[in-house]
Enzyme design. Structure first.
Site, PDB file in Angstrom:
ATOM      1  N   GLN A  30     -11.294   7.747   8.894  1.00 18.08           N
ATOM      2  CA  GLN A  30     -11.416   9.144   8.496  1.00 18.08           C
ATOM      3  C   GLN A  30     -12.780   9.703   8.864  1.00 18.08           C
ATOM      4  O   GLN A  30     -13.689   8.951   9.198  1.00 18.08           O
ATOM      5  CB  GLN A  30     -11.214   9.254   6.978  1.00 18.08           C
ATOM      6  CG  GLN A  30     -12.164   8.371   6.170  1.00 18.08           C
ATOM      7  CD  GLN A  30     -11.658   8.075   4.775  1.00 18.08           C
ATOM      8  OE1 GLN A  30     -10.946   8.876   4.184  1.00 18.08           O
ATOM      9  NE2 GLN A  30     -12.011   6.907   4.244  1.00 18.08           N
ATOM     10  N   TYR A  47     -14.696  14.028 -13.445  1.00 28.07           N
ATOM     11  CA  TYR A  47     -13.605  13.420 -12.674  1.00 28.07           C
ATOM     12  C   TYR A  47     -13.448  11.958 -13.075  1.00 28.07           C
ATOM     13  O   TYR A  47     -12.356  11.495 -13.399  1.00 28.07           O
ATOM     14  CB  TYR A  47     -13.900  13.529 -11.171  1.00 28.07           C
ATOM     15  CG  TYR A  47     -12.868  12.844 -10.288  1.00 28.07           C
ATOM     16  CD1 TYR A  47     -11.845  13.558  -9.692  1.00 28.07           C
ATOM     17  CD2 TYR A  47     -12.919  11.467 -10.066  1.00 28.07           C
ATOM     18  CE1 TYR A  47     -10.895  12.933  -8.892  1.00 28.07           C
ATOM     19  CE2 TYR A  47     -11.977  10.823  -9.276  1.00 28.07           C
ATOM     20  CZ  TYR A  47     -10.963  11.565  -8.691  1.00 28.07           C
ATOM     21  OH  TYR A  47     -10.030  10.941  -7.906  1.00 28.07           O
ATOM     22  N   ASP A  95     -16.557   5.667  -3.568  1.00 29.15           N
ATOM     23  CA  ASP A  95     -17.799   6.318  -3.988  1.00 29.15           C
ATOM     24  C   ASP A  95     -18.488   5.563  -5.119  1.00 29.15           C
ATOM     25  O   ASP A  95     -19.645   5.826  -5.429  1.00 29.15           O
ATOM     26  CB  ASP A  95     -17.534   7.772  -4.388  1.00 29.15           C
ATOM     27  CG  ASP A  95     -16.442   7.885  -5.434  1.00 29.15           C
ATOM     28  OD1 ASP A  95     -16.617   7.356  -6.557  1.00 29.15           O
ATOM     29  OD2 ASP A  95     -15.398   8.498  -5.143  1.00 29.15           O
ATOM     30  N   GLU A 100     -11.089  -1.121  -1.639  1.00 28.25           N
ATOM     31  CA  GLU A 100     -11.424   0.082  -0.857  1.00 28.25           C
ATOM     32  C   GLU A 100     -11.335  -0.285   0.623  1.00 28.25           C
ATOM     33  O   GLU A 100     -11.938  -1.256   1.066  1.00 28.25           O
ATOM     34  CB  GLU A 100     -12.830   0.558  -1.229  1.00 28.25           C
ATOM     35  CG  GLU A 100     -13.488   1.519  -0.257  1.00 28.25           C
ATOM     36  CD  GLU A 100     -12.758   2.855  -0.098  1.00 28.25           C
ATOM     37  OE1 GLU A 100     -12.447   3.494  -1.118  1.00 28.25           O
ATOM     38  OE2 GLU A 100     -12.485   3.238   1.073  1.00 28.25           O
ATOM     39  N   ASP A 119      -7.225  -2.992   2.933  1.00 26.26           N
ATOM     40  CA  ASP A 119      -6.086  -2.108   2.688  1.00 26.26           C
ATOM     41  C   ASP A 119      -5.444  -2.558   1.369  1.00 26.26           C
ATOM     42  O   ASP A 119      -5.153  -3.742   1.188  1.00 26.26           O
ATOM     43  CB  ASP A 119      -5.108  -2.263   3.854  1.00 26.26           C
ATOM     44  CG  ASP A 119      -3.906  -1.340   3.725  1.00 26.26           C
ATOM     45  OD1 ASP A 119      -3.707  -0.748   2.644  1.00 26.26           O
ATOM     46  OD2 ASP A 119      -3.164  -1.218   4.708  1.00 26.26           O
ATOM     47  N   ASP A 134      -7.476   5.745  -7.289  1.00 27.84           N
ATOM     48  CA  ASP A 134      -8.450   6.761  -6.869  1.00 27.84           C
ATOM     49  C   ASP A 134      -8.395   6.936  -5.353  1.00 27.84           C
ATOM     50  O   ASP A 134      -9.382   7.298  -4.711  1.00 27.84           O
ATOM     51  CB  ASP A 134      -9.854   6.320  -7.310  1.00 27.84           C
ATOM     52  CG  ASP A 134     -10.888   7.421  -7.122  1.00 27.84           C
ATOM     53  OD1 ASP A 134     -10.532   8.611  -7.276  1.00 27.84           O
ATOM     54  OD2 ASP A 134     -12.055   7.098  -6.813  1.00 27.84           O
ATOM     55  N   GLU A 161     -11.561  24.492  -8.825  1.00 25.18           N
ATOM     56  CA  GLU A 161     -10.181  24.770  -9.247  1.00 25.18           C
ATOM     57  C   GLU A 161      -9.830  23.702 -10.272  1.00 25.18           C
ATOM     58  O   GLU A 161     -10.395  22.604 -10.251  1.00 25.18           O
ATOM     59  CB  GLU A 161      -9.198  24.747  -8.066  1.00 25.18           C
ATOM     60  CG  GLU A 161      -9.115  23.437  -7.333  1.00 25.18           C
ATOM     61  CD  GLU A 161      -8.306  23.532  -6.029  1.00 25.18           C
ATOM     62  OE1 GLU A 161      -7.385  24.362  -5.927  1.00 25.18           O
ATOM     63  OE2 GLU A 161      -8.612  22.756  -5.107  1.00 25.18           O
TER      64      GLU A 161
END
EC number: 2.5.1.22
Lengths: 360, 360
Positions: B145, B174, B198, B217, B252, B273, B350
């Protein structure tokens, strides 16, 4: 009738080849039956405008410093699938034509200009923000200000005074913050609310069994509009201006504060919920800061020695305005201490500072 | 080199008088030495474009349905005081010329197009949002990504994966939400985190003295970037991939989950997450929903009977996507119950839905 304004920008590592790019895009504009005008930019890159059917208008600019911008303005009611196709075709073609030099491609959500419902209410620090507003619930000018209540799908009704987002039905966090975020004991206490016409603080405060709440709000029209349209905020507390433990005075707070000072009347808590740039009919307000100082001085005078004064400050990004306010606090006629807290108020879309002030 | 794009719109109760309006504005454009081109709109109102010095380009449209739009594009480095003067003069003059028919005047904060720092990151429901971003801290493509970390004055560093705002250093809300908002007891428990590169969840979870946390992760580059630039979120927990009570597997999660299912390994809490549109190297992901279902099915299989599965959903406005997800929950191979909570995550701008899911 509104206009939708689309933008599509390519940031490049090198200037685009004008003639090759323009030639490559020609078939798309021809297919869309758009009439081209090439403008003389006096050495500032290539610039062509296009007039199409249904009042469509497009601008293609190839800047000499390696940026390609495309704008498309369409009238409301235009076939949005066709418009999307045009933009998709252009984006695809430009990606091929500019291949190897593209750093970023940016296609923003279309600006909606001149629509029935205004969705753009910039933050206090001047950033462009589109709200999910779908209905104008209330829009009138009172003797003091323009009062709008707009409906947001996620925030509920939003009160907007003179263009400033004041409070939405989602914003209990604001009310809790300006009441000390649960750190205070309101039971049996005497409370003065300055402003607060949306009824949010009053509604939360009466639940805490205070001895008496006096609220001084200048604008009857705000009270009436919020009583009707902001009930998630005010509950039924604005249905009557007097209750078992509260009284709402529809008055300018400055003369009321002066009267309280003269009478020696004091409070355990003073909550200043006036709008960011407060409204008053008093002649003293030579400037906003003078007025803020006046309110603060009078408020501290009616505060009991162990009392607390709460107010909202500003968004965290307006550091200069916050410093100026804190400078004001240091120059009051009475010596005060203060603390501040950063709070996320849902509908504000920026972090906000709240102050607690006390007599030293 | 960026372009600043200003807009100034007048919504009218009646169409503007073309010739009077154009004549009235003439002196302003002449003073600015702007060269006018009038375009034939084929009956869609008046449209003129203007080329000025320094590559300035303006568009004046008088729509036949009672809307006047003005656009001004200026290159970065152009004299902004001059530009403001031009806009102020136009606004003032148009207010006089259109007097009596004006419903609203809207002058938005200028769009910054093609700038070094991209400040526009639309919400999940597709609204235009300008962030207070002032620095690109990190920007690289990993094998999986695009990873950006951008600095916001108010939110701190923001992690943006493939253009989606993932988490900012301001967003403890969050992490708390996806851990059950303080309703759970993690002490002595076994926890599985899917994604979470993160380090926010890991950092908060280790404080709660769990027996063991396993985090899976896929993207080492996310971990490395966040370890360095998101320390308010991850603390020092990513400095080592193994700690007293945690282990980070850079893998993965699909094959890992399958292995856990085979081995009969179970957890008290599974916290999903993963990014909204998850990344996997597995061949099963025929579609996003298939993949979501696969992850959910495998996660529920490794969940102890009394365990809880937490995940973020989507923004509250994407009601169809939320319904589809809830439909998926009802069609899992194992019968589950779920609850949801609306949370205000500061940097998201939002409201966001978080789910708690359990075996029935």
């Amino acid at each position: 009738m509104a206009v939708r304004h689309y933008t599509l920008d390519f940031k490049l590592s090198a200037p685009a080849d004008h003639s090759a790019t323009v030639r490559g895009l020609q078939s798309i504009f021809q297919e869309q039956e758009m009439t081209e005008t090439v403008h003389d930019t006096e050495g500032h890159g290539y610039l062509a405008t296009f007039i199409g059917k249904n009042g469509r208008f497009a601008i293609l600019r190839l800047h000499s410093h390696g940026l390609v911008t495309f704008d498309l303005q369409c009238c409301e009611g235009d076939d949005s699938a066709q418009v999307d196709n045009l933009l998709n075709a252009l984006e695809k073609k430009l990606k091929t034509l500019l291949h190897g030099t593209i750093q970023t491609v940016k296609r923003l959500p279309a600006l909606q200009r001149g629509g029935e419902v205004d969705r753009y209410w910039p933050t206090a620090d001047g950033r462009l923000i589109e709200y999910d507003i779908d209905e104008v619930v209330f829009d009138k000018d009172s003797a003091y200000q323009n009062i709008k209540i707009l409906h947001s799908h996620q925030f509920g009704n939003i009160l907007i005074l003179n263009g400033d987002v004041n409070l939405a039905e989602s914003d209990l966090a604001y009310t809790q913050a300006i009441m000390g975020n649960g750190r205070e004991h309101y039971a049996g206490k005497e409370i003065l609310i300055l402003g607060g016409g949306d009824g949010g603080i009053l509604c939360e405060a009466v639940k805490l069994k205070p001895k008496m709440i006096t609220m001084v709000e200048i604008d009857q029209m705000v009270i009436d509009a919020c009583r009707k349209h902001m009930r998630k905020t005010c509950g039924n507390v604005l249905d009557n201006l007097k209750g078992d433990c509260y009284e709402v005075l529809v008055e300018d707070c400055v003369p009321i504060l002066k009267k309280f000072v003269e009478e020696g009347r004091t409070f355990d808590y003073v909550i200043n919920d006036l709008t960011a740039i407060p409204i008053s009919t008093a002649p003293e307000e030579e400037s906003m800061w003078e007025f803020l100082r006046l309110i603060l001085d009078l408020s501290i005078k009616v505060l009991r020695p162990s009392g607390k004064y709460f107010t909202q400050g500003n968004c965290v990004n307006l550091t200069e305005a916050l410093s100026e306010y804190e400078g004001l606090l240091r120059r009051l006629s009475c010596n005060v201490g203060f603390s501040k807290e950063v709070v996320c108020v849902p509908s504000y879309l920026e972090l906000w500072i709240f102050y607690t002030i006390w007599k030293k």
